[in-house]
Design a protein around this motif. Structure first.
Motif, PDB file in Angstrom:
ATOM      1  N   GLY A 248       0.806  -1.224   0.000  1.00 47.10           N
ATOM      2  CA  GLY A 248       0.000   0.000   0.000  1.00 47.10           C
ATOM      3  C   GLY A 248       0.837   1.272   0.000  1.00 47.10           C
ATOM      4  N   THR A 249       1.991   1.227   0.630  1.00 43.79           N
ATOM      5  CA  THR A 249       2.862   2.402   0.659  1.00 43.79           C
ATOM      6  C   THR A 249       3.367   2.716  -0.745  1.00 43.79           C
ATOM      7  OG1 THR A 249       3.517   1.741   2.878  1.00 43.79           O
ATOM      8  CG2 THR A 249       4.867   3.418   1.816  1.00 43.79           C
TER       9      THR A 249
ATOM     10  N   ASP B 270      -6.454   7.378  -0.233  1.00 46.85           N
ATOM     11  CA  ASP B 270      -5.824   6.286   0.498  1.00 46.85           C
ATOM     12  C   ASP B 270      -6.967   5.417   1.029  1.00 46.85           C
ATOM     13  OD1 ASP B 270      -4.718   4.563   2.334  1.00 46.85           O
ATOM     14  OD2 ASP B 270      -3.328   6.033   3.173  1.00 46.85           O
TER      15      ASP B 270
ATOM     16  N   ALA C 257      -6.718   2.226   1.853  1.00 50.02           N
ATOM     17  CA  ALA C 257      -6.094   1.014   2.408  1.00 50.02           C
ATOM     18  C   ALA C 257      -6.957   0.353   3.482  1.00 50.02           C
ATOM     19  CB  ALA C 257      -4.719   1.354   2.986  1.00 50.02           C
ATOM     20  N   GLN C 258      -7.929   1.109   4.032  1.00 53.02           N
ATOM     21  CA  GLN C 258      -8.823   0.530   5.049  1.00 53.02           C
ATOM     22  C   GLN C 258     -10.260   0.461   4.545  1.00 53.02           C
ATOM     23  OE1 GLN C 258      -8.265   2.596   8.801  1.00 53.02           O
ATOM     24  NE2 GLN C 258      -6.053   2.288   8.768  1.00 53.02           N
TER      25      GLN C 258
ATOM     26  N   SER D 271      -4.051  -1.237   0.089  1.00 55.41           N
ATOM     27  CA  SER D 271      -3.083  -2.173   0.661  1.00 55.41           C
ATOM     28  C   SER D 271      -3.797  -3.502   0.865  1.00 55.41           C
ATOM     29  CB  SER D 271      -2.601  -1.669   2.023  1.00 55.41           C
ATOM     30  OG  SER D 271      -1.973  -2.718   2.746  1.00 55.41           O
TER      31      SER D 271
ATOM     32  N   LYS E 277      -5.676  -6.333   6.535  1.00 50.32           N
ATOM     33  CA  LYS E 277      -6.692  -5.462   5.920  1.00 50.32           C
ATOM     34  C   LYS E 277      -7.942  -6.283   5.582  1.00 50.32           C
ATOM     35  CE  LYS E 277      -3.542  -2.146   5.618  1.00 50.32           C
ATOM     36  NZ  LYS E 277      -3.466  -0.947   6.420  1.00 50.32           N
TER      37      LYS E 277
HETATM   38  C1  LIG Z   1      -2.053  -0.165   5.840  1.00 48.54           C
HETATM   39  C2  LIG Z   1      -2.126   1.251   5.420  1.00 48.54           C
HETATM   40  C3  LIG Z   1      -1.219   1.803   4.506  1.00 48.54           C
HETATM   41  C4  LIG Z   1       0.038   1.107   4.042  1.00 48.54           C
HETATM   42  O1  LIG Z   1      -0.099  -0.112   3.456  1.00 48.54           O
HETATM   43  P1  LIG Z   1       1.121  -1.163   3.450  1.00 48.54           P
HETATM   44  O2  LIG Z   1       0.624  -2.228   2.564  1.00 48.54           O
HETATM   45  O3  LIG Z   1       1.326  -1.609   4.859  1.00 48.54           O
HETATM   46  O4  LIG Z   1       2.308  -0.460   2.895  1.00 48.54           O
HETATM   47  C5  LIG Z   1      -1.425   3.108   4.086  1.00 48.54           C
HETATM   48  N1  LIG Z   1      -2.436   3.845   4.553  1.00 48.54           N
HETATM   49  C6  LIG Z   1      -3.316   3.364   5.450  1.00 48.54           C
HETATM   50  C7  LIG Z   1      -4.429   4.242   5.923  1.00 48.54           C
HETATM   51  C8  LIG Z   1      -3.183   2.056   5.929  1.00 48.54           C
HETATM   52  O5  LIG Z   1      -4.058   1.593   6.839  1.00 48.54           O
END
Ligand SMILES: *Cc1c(COP(=O)(O)O)cnc(C)c1O
Length: 376
Positions: A62-63, A159, A161-162, A183, A188
């Motif tokens: 995700g990064t 973003d 990722a969540q 991510s 997740k």
């Molecule tokens: C988990 C997360 C990331 C990063 O994802 P990775 O796969 O761990 O690099 C970025 N932003 C948010 C809000 C996250 O929860």
């Protein structure tokens, strides 16, 4: 320590997909196509469909998704990018990694999300983009935020990722902005068996650029001609096998999370244990279930003694972590107070009503006992 109620339990999800994953791994062992290839492309198509975007590009995590997204909208050295102060550090980290300057915006006390007003306060002539975070699975006010961004002429990166599959007004997280980032870290809502991520976009040119950047900047169709300074952040076929198997169950698991959150709401008095509000009208995918308690650390220790494992997301707001303090240019009182009060309760799709009742009983024993915990 073995908890009576763990914060998260991935085992049941793993068991559900085990046969399918073992078959998929078997095919990879036969073909030897471990990075990229058909399995990855199939997952990318399915992920774009779920997000309602024309393109999805699988990446290493995700990064990297955020870094490549920022590069794809032209963010670079000297640019400013607005990010919320209440998020996982990777949101701000990606901005610094592309040579830009994060500007931290405060958040709504009800939702802990960036708002159009807190975004507007951070705009300067150097602002190039905003990264909106759909924290805890709730979709931010994208209509309002994109209106401010459009007026300011800045790019919008999500973003998400969540927020896998989260919606607001019928539209999926990741599909509102110029680019959406995901991510697939194991914890997740859609989790690989290791690190993985994806970028989604409606723009074919941007998708092609991200495909190029994730693979050493290779020119299309060439192995040793490089038209960009890229990186190595491809999606492993091994992870795509897992993600495709889990994707067919994601909707069911999201419904299960919503059911679990309903059980919590039935049992906890919101005046005593206030929930962080879900503003998207049932569209949240509840990555985390977060409550706010003035005496958070004591309650957390009490739950620990009762065998209930909890989390804190996040105990230090981004701008108070040492390498990021230099970027904090304004007071961020809501984010700072939230960091002292938030507590994430156990939540996973296979959690039972009885487990929820156990957590709530333990909480009720702890919270009213020492008076009013209410957060003003
Ligand atoms: C988990 C997360 C990331 C990063 O994802 P990775 O796969 O761990 O690099 C970025 N932003 C948010 C809000 C996250 O929860």
């Amino acid at each position: 320590m073995v908890y009576r109620i763990p914060f998260m339990d991935l085992r049941a999800m793993t068991q559900e997909v085990r046969t399918e994953v073992e078959e998929g791994f078997g095919q990879l062992l036969d073909t030897g196509a471990f990075v990229g290839g058909e399995v990855v492309e199939r997952f990318e198509r399915a992920w774009a469909d779920l997000c309602g975007t024309a393109h999805a590009v699988g990446v290493g995590n995700g990064t990297d998704a955020l870094v490549l997204a920022l590069r794809s909208v032209g963010v670079g050295a000297g640019d400013e990018v607005v990010v919320p102060a209440s998020t996982f550090i990777a949101t701000a980290e990606a901005v610094v990694l592309v040579g830009a300057v994060p500007r931290f915006a405060d958040v709504s006390p009800r939702t802990l999300l960036m708002t159009p007003a807190t975004l507007r306060e951070c705009l300067t002539p150097r602002t190039k983009a905003v990264v909106v975070v759909h924290l805890y699975g709730q979709v931010a006010d994208m209509d309002g935020l994109t209106a401010v961004a459009r007026e300011a002429g800045i790019a919008v990166v999500e973003d998400a990722a969540q927020a896998h599959g989260a919606t607001r007004d019928g539209r999926a997280a990741g599909s509102w902005g110029d680019v959406g980032c995901f991510s697939f870290y194991p914890g997740k809502n859609l989790g690989a068996f290791g690190d993985a991520g994806a970028v989604v976009t409606g723009d074919a040119g941007r998708a092609a650029l991200i495909r190029c950047l994730r693979d050493h900047g290779r020119a299309t169709g060439s192995h040793y001609l490089h038209c960009e300074v890229g990186t190595n952040s491809r999606l492993d076929a091994v992870q795509a096998v897992v993600l495709s198997a889990k994707l067919s169950r994601l909707d069911e698991w999201t419904q299960a999370r919503r059911r679990v959150v309903g059980w919590y709401r039935d049992r906890l008095d919101p005046d005593v244990v206030p929930f962080v509000a879900d503003p998207c009208d049932g569209g949240s995918v509840h990555h985390l279930l977060v409550v706010r308690l003035r005496d958070r650390d004591r309650v957390r220790q009490g739950l620990e003694r009762a065998g209930v494992q909890t989390g804190v997301h996040y105990p230090v707001p981004c701008h108070l972590n040492p390498p990021y303090r230099r970027y904090a240019d304004r007071p961020l009182p809501v984010a700072e107070q939230a960091a002292d009060e938030v507590l994430s309760l156990p939540l996973f799709p296979h959690m039972t009503e009885e487990q929820v009742a156990t957590v709530c009983a333990a909480l009720r024993d702890l919270v009213p006992a020492e008076g009013d915990q209410r957060v003003a």
